[in-house]
Design a protein around this motif. Sequence first.
Motif, PDB file in Angstrom:
ATOM      1  N   MET A  95       0.839  -1.108  -0.062  1.00  0.00           N
ATOM      2  CA  MET A  95       0.276   0.129   0.004  1.00  0.00           C
ATOM      3  C   MET A  95       0.876   1.194  -0.048  1.00  0.00           C
ATOM      4  N   ASN A  96       2.023   1.198   0.825  1.00  0.00           N
ATOM      5  CA  ASN A  96       2.887   2.299   0.603  1.00  0.00           C
ATOM      6  C   ASN A  96       4.023   1.901  -0.398  1.00  0.00           C
ATOM      7  N   SER A  97       3.815   2.597  -1.522  1.00  0.00           N
ATOM      8  CA  SER A  97       4.755   2.221  -2.402  1.00  0.00           C
ATOM      9  C   SER A  97       6.220   2.377  -2.326  1.00  0.00           C
ATOM     10  N   THR A  98       6.732   3.234  -1.818  1.00  0.00           N
ATOM     11  CA  THR A  98       7.991   3.790  -1.810  1.00  0.00           C
ATOM     12  C   THR A  98       8.972   2.669  -1.011  1.00  0.00           C
ATOM     13  N   ASP A  99       8.448   2.333   0.313  1.00  0.00           N
ATOM     14  CA  ASP A  99       9.297   1.710   1.037  1.00  0.00           C
ATOM     15  C   ASP A  99       8.677   0.072   1.041  1.00  0.00           C
ATOM     16  N   LYS A 100       9.749  -0.894   1.174  1.00  0.00           N
ATOM     17  CA  LYS A 100       9.187  -2.319   1.122  1.00  0.00           C
ATOM     18  C   LYS A 100       8.876  -2.390   2.614  1.00  0.00           C
ATOM     19  N   PRO A 101       7.421  -2.721   2.805  1.00  0.00           N
ATOM     20  CA  PRO A 101       6.769  -2.774   4.167  1.00  0.00           C
ATOM     21  C   PRO A 101       7.693  -3.895   4.896  1.00  0.00           C
ATOM     22  N   ILE A 102       7.657  -3.764   6.391  1.00  0.00           N
ATOM     23  CA  ILE A 102       8.418  -4.489   7.220  1.00  0.00           C
ATOM     24  C   ILE A 102       7.345  -5.759   7.536  1.00  0.00           C
ATOM     25  N   LEU A 103       6.199  -5.432   7.564  1.00  0.00           N
ATOM     26  CA  LEU A 103       5.302  -6.407   7.927  1.00  0.00           C
ATOM     27  C   LEU A 103       3.824  -6.346   6.853  1.00  0.00           C
ATOM     28  N   GLU A 104       3.634  -7.699   6.134  1.00  0.00           N
ATOM     29  CA  GLU A 104       2.563  -7.546   5.371  1.00  0.00           C
ATOM     30  C   GLU A 104       1.698  -8.433   5.547  1.00  0.00           C
ATOM     31  N   VAL A 105       0.313  -8.387   5.965  1.00  0.00           N
ATOM     32  CA  VAL A 105      -0.827  -8.941   6.128  1.00  0.00           C
ATOM     33  C   VAL A 105      -1.770  -9.300   5.140  1.00  0.00           C
ATOM     34  N   ARG A 106      -2.150 -10.397   4.575  1.00  0.00           N
ATOM     35  CA  ARG A 106      -2.883 -10.594   3.469  1.00  0.00           C
ATOM     36  C   ARG A 106      -4.108 -11.511   3.653  1.00  0.00           C
ATOM     37  N   ASP A 107      -5.437 -11.034   3.645  1.00  0.00           N
ATOM     38  CA  ASP A 107      -6.453 -11.900   3.387  1.00  0.00           C
ATOM     39  C   ASP A 107      -6.633 -12.683   4.617  1.00  0.00           C
ATOM     40  N   LEU A 108      -6.293 -12.190   5.846  1.00  0.00           N
ATOM     41  CA  LEU A 108      -6.363 -12.769   7.199  1.00  0.00           C
ATOM     42  C   LEU A 108      -7.716 -13.231   7.656  1.00  0.00           C
ATOM     43  N   LYS A 109      -8.008 -14.495   7.874  1.00  0.00           N
ATOM     44  CA  LYS A 109      -9.472 -14.923   8.338  1.00  0.00           C
ATOM     45  C   LYS A 109      -9.272 -15.655   9.711  1.00  0.00           C
ATOM     46  N   VAL A 110      -9.949 -15.323  10.737  1.00  0.00           N
ATOM     47  CA  VAL A 110     -10.012 -16.117  12.006  1.00  0.00           C
ATOM     48  C   VAL A 110     -11.535 -16.281  12.491  1.00  0.00           C
ATOM     49  N   GLU A 111     -11.383 -17.527  12.802  1.00  0.00           N
ATOM     50  CA  GLU A 111     -12.750 -18.022  13.439  1.00  0.00           C
ATOM     51  C   GLU A 111     -12.599 -18.675  14.796  1.00  0.00           C
ATOM     52  N   PHE A 112     -13.749 -18.535  15.662  1.00  0.00           N
ATOM     53  CA  PHE A 112     -13.768 -19.285  16.821  1.00  0.00           C
ATOM     54  C   PHE A 112     -15.087 -19.865  16.950  1.00  0.00           C
ATOM     55  N   ASP A 113     -14.737 -21.243  17.470  1.00  0.00           N
ATOM     56  CA  ASP A 113     -15.870 -22.221  17.801  1.00  0.00           C
ATOM     57  C   ASP A 113     -16.400 -21.808  19.079  1.00  0.00           C
ATOM     58  N   THR A 114     -17.881 -21.455  19.211  1.00  0.00           N
ATOM     59  CA  THR A 114     -18.530 -21.316  20.574  1.00  0.00           C
ATOM     60  C   THR A 114     -19.662 -22.205  20.566  1.00  0.00           C
ATOM     61  N   TYR A 115     -20.123 -22.203  21.810  1.00  0.00           N
ATOM     62  CA  TYR A 115     -21.646 -22.948  21.824  1.00  0.00           C
ATOM     63  C   TYR A 115     -22.671 -22.436  20.851  1.00  0.00           C
ATOM     64  N   GLY A 116     -22.576 -21.222  20.799  1.00  0.00           N
ATOM     65  CA  GLY A 116     -23.593 -20.603  19.929  1.00  0.00           C
ATOM     66  C   GLY A 116     -23.266 -20.740  18.223  1.00  0.00           C
ATOM     67  N   GLY A 117     -22.114 -21.504  17.909  1.00  0.00           N
ATOM     68  CA  GLY A 117     -21.883 -21.452  16.641  1.00  0.00           C
ATOM     69  C   GLY A 117     -20.225 -20.787  16.286  1.00  0.00           C
ATOM     70  N   THR A 118     -20.204 -20.768  15.179  1.00  0.00           N
ATOM     71  CA  THR A 118     -18.792 -20.185  14.848  1.00  0.00           C
ATOM     72  C   THR A 118     -18.845 -18.751  14.500  1.00  0.00           C
TER      73      THR A 118
END
Lengths: 349, 321
Positions: free
Chosen positions: A1-24
């Motif tokens: 996203m910032n074109s000038t510097d190479k990023p130190i950290l890159e996060v892509r399409d992160l998806k996290v789920e949690f299972d609970t009694y009520g569902g996911t």
Amino acid sequence: MNSTDKPILEVRDLKVEFDTYGGTVQAVRGVHFALAKGKTLAIVGESGCGKSVTVQSLMGLIPSPPGRITSGSVRLNGREILGLSPKEANQVRGKQIGMIFQDPMTSLNPTMTLGRQITETIRVHDGVSDAEARKRAIELLEQVQIPEARTRVDQYPFQFSGGMRQRVMIAMSIACNPEILIADEPTTALDVTIQAQILDLLKTIQRDRRMSMILITHDLGVVARMADDVAVMYAGQIVEYGGVQQIFHRSAHPYTVGLRSAMPQNDEAQSKMLKPIEGSPPDLFDPPKGCAYFDRCPHAMKVCAARNPPLWDVQEDHLSRCWIHHKFATSSTEVFRSNRMGQEWEIQK
Amino acid sequence: MNHAMNQPLIEIKGLKRHFTIDKGKTLHAVDGVNLSLHQNEVVGLVGESGCGKSTLGRTIVGLYEKTSGEVFYKGEKLPSRYGAKDFRRLSREIQMIFQDPYSSLNPRMTVREIIAEGPLLHGLWTNHNMVANVGNWLRRVGLDPEHMSRYPHEFSGGQRQRIGIARALALQPKVVICDEPISALDVSVQAQVVNLLEELKDSMGLTVLFIAHDLSMVRYVSDRMAVMYLGSLVELGPSNDVYFRPLHPYTQSLVASNPEPDPIHEQSREHVVLKGEVPSPVNLKPGCRFAGRCPKAVAACQTVTPQMRPVGASQVACHLY
């Protein structure tokens, strides 16, 4: 996203789920961002929007079960860090990425002296002698401006106030000179005058060590003070991303605009009425098919209910997840523009 | 009771509330507060945690016994320790809205029982019209009347705070003490609750003491603003004066520490960082309480406790004025 510097950290399409009694629960639903070297990225959003879960997954701190990272990639200096073995993850945690938590009252071990807690990281990662580690611990406490560090190092957490404990947390997190510091609501539990001290300290340390920082907060005032770049999260997704000036003065997403008008502006002449965002965030057990903000959005169109909008480039390095930026959405953009608190800005298509 | 219009509705004189914590140790939570609330006025009370603002609110409604000092309501001196009869009589006049919408509602009572309990006890409602009245109140605070048989855990934080508001206001009180009513809520929901309070204040002619630590919100909500430090007021005046032209060095540093949602302003202004932390309110020494942290302290501050005196439209307790 910032074109000038190479990023130190890159996060892509992160998806996290949690299972609970009520569902996911789909807590994080496809998050992308990049952290530039030496910069501060603020992730801002309301409770339950997934901002803490996002950074916990970077640190490998999602308890599994019930948590599950279902997709995505996190690259630290080009190296994938998702799915590392516990041993490898320990090398990253503390050494390359340090973290400060919200509640300084509960995140320190009450049965260990501070010196012991700080030197633990140093001994594990740098393998130095006890005496050397202790010396470093005292230096660290001095750096975070704890008076009488030499005696304080042998005291227990209960002997410290909230602000002082947060300073100790900061000392621990920077003990091994990490490249990235993640601060999850570091000042939420503190009073404003203490908050100002801690924010000052974080800025100084960051500048001196040229660290990159991810700051999680719900307080737009703290964002305005600390951030270079801002990611606004809503219902597990980033809805707007850009430089701090763009986010505040050229807000592109209706949610960001809504948040700003729901807060009192410190202007003596301001007319008396806040504009709240009506309703509440959607249920992430069963997230809506379309835009998650649809129910609360004053500019909602038919397409918003049917399809989740992509992130549009509204300007260079300024992204917004809203159908309003589509070229056919002209009538709404007029309304939107007139509602944007008198700011002059053309929505780019 | 004869009560002249220009007289304050609530007048607090030299109010003290001390707690004995160990033998020989006294915590001066509220230590000599003078404050009056006029009819239909919103007075904001700000201060950092532990400054005694919640204790002051609770002492005014009688939840704490007064150590000394007086509170007058419509000219009548309220008892320093409330008995059951006092609570019954005065709870119709002065009500309280609490901070935590999670712990301030009984989890074993339905919303209908929570809201109707007071009015039924006072004979304002009968079993016959209770359901209709609860329904009206739920509608008034923006909730669905059909949800009245639900329990508190089935609602979100903002909705629970609305239930707390309906519970307090169903008795049609004249005065409401709001103790951090929005601190536990998200920004977007805060505005909903603040607007609701404002609307109810206008339609019911309420007088409000709004206790909070969020300076921007307090300035926005209140007509006058009081700043409290270690048990006493240090500044009191019209909200805009206190926020934009603060007199007391403590108020000045509070305002300077308050982060504003404007990056141009925030990243360019000088942040005067206040050194140190709030000292313990146990066994206080004479002199100004703020002297130890004050950047402008003079010799007199260490020995003489400053009293509130008028400066312009405000009052300030500081030797500099």
